[in-house]
Design a protein around this motif. Structure first.
Motif, PDB file in Angstrom:
ATOM      1  N   SER A  56       0.835  -1.191   0.000  1.00 41.14           N
ATOM      2  CA  SER A  56       0.000   0.000   0.000  1.00 41.14           C
ATOM      3  C   SER A  56       0.873   1.245   0.000  1.00 41.14           C
ATOM      4  N   GLU A  57       0.345   2.316  -0.574  1.00 46.28           N
ATOM      5  CA  GLU A  57       1.087   3.564  -0.644  1.00 46.28           C
ATOM      6  C   GLU A  57       0.678   4.469   0.505  1.00 46.28           C
ATOM      7  N   ALA A  58       1.631   5.175   1.026  1.00 49.98           N
ATOM      8  CA  ALA A  58       1.368   6.146   2.075  1.00 49.98           C
ATOM      9  C   ALA A  58       2.265   7.352   1.826  1.00 49.98           C
ATOM     10  N   THR A  59       1.855   8.491   2.315  1.00 49.54           N
ATOM     11  CA  THR A  59       2.615   9.710   2.129  1.00 49.54           C
ATOM     12  C   THR A  59       3.149  10.175   3.476  1.00 49.54           C
ATOM     13  N   VAL A  60       4.460  10.394   3.520  1.00 47.25           N
ATOM     14  CA  VAL A  60       5.106  10.905   4.722  1.00 47.25           C
ATOM     15  C   VAL A  60       5.964  12.082   4.310  1.00 47.25           C
ATOM     16  N   GLY A  61       5.770  13.218   4.931  1.00 47.33           N
ATOM     17  CA  GLY A  61       6.583  14.396   4.647  1.00 47.33           C
ATOM     18  C   GLY A  61       6.481  14.844   3.203  1.00 47.33           C
ATOM     19  N   GLY A  62       5.347  14.625   2.574  1.00 44.51           N
ATOM     20  CA  GLY A  62       5.159  15.085   1.202  1.00 44.51           C
ATOM     21  C   GLY A  62       5.671  14.127   0.147  1.00 44.51           C
ATOM     22  N   GLY A  63       6.447  13.107   0.527  1.00 48.32           N
ATOM     23  CA  GLY A  63       6.964  12.161  -0.457  1.00 48.32           C
ATOM     24  C   GLY A  63       6.162  10.875  -0.439  1.00 48.32           C
ATOM     25  N   LYS A  64       6.130  10.214  -1.557  1.00 52.25           N
ATOM     26  CA  LYS A  64       5.382   8.968  -1.652  1.00 52.25           C
ATOM     27  C   LYS A  64       6.325   7.805  -1.401  1.00 52.25           C
ATOM     28  N   SER A  65       5.912   6.860  -0.584  1.00 50.82           N
ATOM     29  CA  SER A  65       6.731   5.706  -0.265  1.00 50.82           C
ATOM     30  C   SER A  65       5.863   4.464  -0.278  1.00 50.82           C
ATOM     31  N   THR A  66       6.397   3.359  -0.790  1.00 49.65           N
ATOM     32  CA  THR A  66       5.658   2.111  -0.807  1.00 49.65           C
ATOM     33  C   THR A  66       6.203   1.210   0.284  1.00 49.65           C
ATOM     34  N   THR A  67       5.322   0.801   1.211  1.00 47.33           N
ATOM     35  CA  THR A  67       5.711  -0.087   2.302  1.00 47.33           C
ATOM     36  C   THR A  67       4.589  -1.071   2.553  1.00 47.33           C
ATOM     37  N   PRO A  68       4.913  -2.206   3.155  1.00 44.62           N
ATOM     38  CA  PRO A  68       3.855  -3.129   3.534  1.00 44.62           C
ATOM     39  C   PRO A  68       3.010  -2.523   4.647  1.00 44.62           C
ATOM     40  N   ALA A  69       1.771  -2.966   4.765  1.00 49.49           N
ATOM     41  CA  ALA A  69       0.864  -2.444   5.780  1.00 49.49           C
ATOM     42  C   ALA A  69       1.356  -2.778   7.182  1.00 49.49           C
ATOM     43  N   VAL A  70       1.977  -3.936   7.385  1.00 45.24           N
ATOM     44  CA  VAL A  70       2.507  -4.359   8.667  1.00 45.24           C
ATOM     45  C   VAL A  70       3.927  -4.846   8.415  1.00 45.24           C
ATOM     46  N   THR A  71       4.852  -4.537   9.339  1.00 48.32           N
ATOM     47  CA  THR A  71       6.226  -4.960   9.149  1.00 48.32           C
ATOM     48  C   THR A  71       6.300  -6.487   9.163  1.00 48.32           C
ATOM     49  N   PRO A  72       6.684  -7.114   8.058  1.00 49.33           N
ATOM     50  CA  PRO A  72       6.751  -8.568   7.971  1.00 49.33           C
ATOM     51  C   PRO A  72       7.903  -9.140   8.784  1.00 49.33           C
ATOM     52  N   THR A  73       7.789 -10.395   9.103  1.00 50.94           N
ATOM     53  CA  THR A  73       8.832 -11.076   9.839  1.00 50.94           C
ATOM     54  C   THR A  73       9.172 -12.377   9.143  1.00 50.94           C
ATOM     55  N   LEU A  74      10.453 -12.591   8.896  1.00 48.32           N
ATOM     56  CA  LEU A  74      10.958 -13.839   8.359  1.00 48.32           C
ATOM     57  C   LEU A  74      11.667 -14.538   9.506  1.00 48.32           C
ATOM     58  N   LYS A  75      11.297 -15.774   9.774  1.00 49.70           N
ATOM     59  CA  LYS A  75      11.883 -16.515  10.887  1.00 49.70           C
ATOM     60  C   LYS A  75      12.944 -17.473  10.350  1.00 49.70           C
ATOM     61  N   ILE A  76      14.184 -17.270  10.820  1.00 54.53           N
ATOM     62  CA  ILE A  76      15.318 -18.088  10.403  1.00 54.53           C
ATOM     63  C   ILE A  76      15.833 -18.853  11.618  1.00 54.53           C
ATOM     64  N   LEU A  77      15.953 -20.172  11.468  1.00 55.12           N
ATOM     65  CA  LEU A  77      16.506 -21.014  12.523  1.00 55.12           C
ATOM     66  C   LEU A  77      17.724 -21.727  11.958  1.00 55.12           C
ATOM     67  N   ASP A 115      28.011  -9.814   8.195  1.00 53.82           N
ATOM     68  CA  ASP A 115      29.251  -9.503   7.472  1.00 53.82           C
ATOM     69  C   ASP A 115      29.037  -9.532   5.965  1.00 53.82           C
ATOM     70  N   GLY A 116      28.077 -10.345   5.511  1.00 52.97           N
ATOM     71  CA  GLY A 116      27.762 -10.434   4.088  1.00 52.97           C
ATOM     72  C   GLY A 116      26.649  -9.497   3.667  1.00 52.97           C
ATOM     73  N   ASP A 117      26.308  -8.527   4.534  1.00 51.09           N
ATOM     74  CA  ASP A 117      25.281  -7.521   4.252  1.00 51.09           C
ATOM     75  C   ASP A 117      23.880  -8.101   4.068  1.00 51.09           C
ATOM     76  N   VAL A 118      23.585  -9.222   4.736  1.00 53.46           N
ATOM     77  CA  VAL A 118      22.221  -9.752   4.757  1.00 53.46           C
ATOM     78  C   VAL A 118      21.550  -9.162   5.983  1.00 53.46           C
ATOM     79  N   GLU A 119      20.437  -8.467   5.775  1.00 58.78           N
ATOM     80  CA  GLU A 119      19.749  -7.815   6.886  1.00 58.78           C
ATOM     81  C   GLU A 119      19.068  -8.860   7.759  1.00 58.78           C
ATOM     82  N   VAL A 120      19.516  -8.960   9.013  1.00 55.59           N
ATOM     83  CA  VAL A 120      18.912  -9.898   9.954  1.00 55.59           C
ATOM     84  C   VAL A 120      18.221  -9.183  11.106  1.00 55.59           C
ATOM     85  N   GLU A 121      18.246  -7.887  11.096  1.00 52.21           N
ATOM     86  CA  GLU A 121      17.580  -7.114  12.141  1.00 52.21           C
ATOM     87  C   GLU A 121      16.363  -6.420  11.541  1.00 52.21           C
TER      88      GLU A 121
END
Length: 184
Positions: A48-69, A83-89
């Motif tokens: 969904s699209e939302a406007t923040v500070g006059g700019g348009k940004s596309t983000t999911p409605a709820v912050t998704p979570t990927l579970k890695i074990l 170290d390999g630039d994979v976002e885990v946070e």
């Protein structure tokens, strides 16, 4: 201020990239953010699209979570991913077990989307864990992770994991280069 606007602001401050639709679909499958309306499911899958500070940004409605074990007894997989630039946070829940003891209970409780299995690990090898997972899934006692990845520096071990049903296999030191991270 809407909840969506607050989430976008937090994400922008943290300089996090927008999370992909694949991760959002995993979240929808788990029931996070679902509405009782059947027509809303398809609209939730779209970003969904939302406007923040006059700019348009596309983000999911709820912050998704990927579970890695990860089951790995020698190396800190979280550090290797970072170290390999994979976002885990931020958009990922990560857990590492340093032994395969009680592996089925851990997998059932954590319900990972991605399961990383070291081939050489005490007391059960990654191959033995994979066989146990397959048996539990077949019996209907366990939800199969969306992706199971075998990790070994020996190609014969990786081949064994693939033959037993792993979705992919890679050299452990190259786990941050695994092509599955690109499909997030």
């Amino acid at each position: 201020v809407s909840v969506r606007a607050r989430e976008m602001t937090r994400a922008m401050r943290a300089h996090r990239p927008a999370t992909s639709l694949l991760v959002r679909r995993l979240q929808l499958k788990r029931g996070v953010g679902k509405s009782s309306s059947s027509s809303s499911l398809s609209s939730l899958e779209r970003e969904s699209e939302a406007t923040v500070g006059g700019g348009k940004s596309t983000t999911p409605a709820v912050t998704p979570t990927l579970k890695i074990l990860a089951f790995e007894d020698s190396y800190d997989i979280r550090d290797m991913l970072r170290d390999g630039d994979v976002e885990v946070e931020g958009t990922t829940v990560f857990s590492q077990r340093w032994t395969s003891e009680n592996c089925l209970e851990v997998i059932k409780e954590f319900e990972p989307d991605v399961l990383l299995l070291d081939y050489y690990m005490p007391p059960f090898t990654g191959l033995a864990v994979l066989k146990m997972v397959n048996e539990e899934v077949k019996a209907g006692r366990l939800r199969r992770p969306r992706r199971i990845v075998g990790m070994s520096s020996e190609s014969s071990c990786n081949a064994s994991m693939l033959r037993e049903g792993a979705d992919d296999a890679c050299v452990k030191s190259d786990i941050s280069s695994w092509n599955g991270w690109e499909n997030r």
